[in-house]
Design an enzyme around this catalytic site. Structure first.
Site, short mmCIF file in Angstrom:
data_model
loop_
_atom_site.label_atom_id
_atom_site.label_comp_id
_atom_site.label_asym_id
_atom_site.label_seq_id
_atom_site.Cartn_x
_atom_site.Cartn_y
_atom_site.Cartn_z
N CYS A 1 0.81 -1.21 0.00
CA CYS A 1 0.00 0.00 0.00
C CYS A 1 0.84 1.26 0.00
CB CYS A 1 -0.91 0.01 1.22
SG CYS A 1 0.02 -0.02 2.76
N CYS B 1 -1.61 -4.69 7.66
CA CYS B 1 -1.29 -3.40 8.27
C CYS B 1 -0.61 -3.59 9.62
CB CYS B 1 -2.55 -2.58 8.47
SG CYS B 1 -3.59 -2.51 7.00
FE1 FES Z 1 -1.33 0.35 4.32
FE2 FES Z 1 -2.96 -0.44 6.15
S1 FES Z 1 -3.44 -0.11 4.10
S2 FES Z 1 -0.85 -0.17 6.32
#
Ligand code: FES
Length: 139
Positions: A34, A103
């Site tokens: 992400c 995450c």
């Molecule tokens: Fe990136 Fe949660 S979506 S750490």
């Protein structure tokens, strides 16, 4: 409800946010999936984590897990911080949705990176396997 009350609490009122200018160990890690980034600061005195703070450009789950992780390692010996798994943090938060589990890995990795930095700076020998978080599966 998607998120537990504890997750929402730590997301809304994250504990130990900020930086420690004279930190003994600093760990910065990123999540390739992400692009979120986590920075963890440790103050260590006599092998005890006397203070810990974090900064993140991350999602709500990353904030909540980091906040909980700092609470779990504050006042503890360095070795206990090293043993902290993302799973333990998630359990302490009463769970995370499965697609948000990655995450929580950010928090574990940031703590480990900060401990490694502390060891490196102080010439403390360690077993590299303890930091090999890239080659085992986080669940
Ligand atoms: Fe990136 Fe949660 S979506 S750490």
């Amino acid at each position: 409800m998607l998120y537990s009350e504890k997750v929402m609490d730590h997301f809304r009122n994250p504990r130990n946010v900020g930086e420690i200018p004279d930190a003994d160990g600093i760990g910065e890690v990123g999540n390739a999936k992400c692009g979120d980034i986590m920075k963890m600061y440790l103050k260590i005195d006599d092998d005890i984590i006397t203070d810990v703070k974090f900064e993140t450009f991350g999602c709500g789950s990353a904030i909540a897990t980091s906040s909980m992780a700092t609470e779990l390692i504050k006042g503890k010996p360095v070795s206990e911080a090293l043993d902290l798994s993302n799973k333990a943090v998630v359990e302490a938060l009463d769970g995370l949705p499965a697609y948000k589990l990655h995450c929580s890995v950010l928090a574990e990795e940031a703590v480990k990176a900060a401990v490694k930095d502390y060891y490196d700076k102080n010439g403390i020998a360690y077993d590299a396997d303890q930091f090999a978080f890239d080659d085992h599966d986080h669940e």
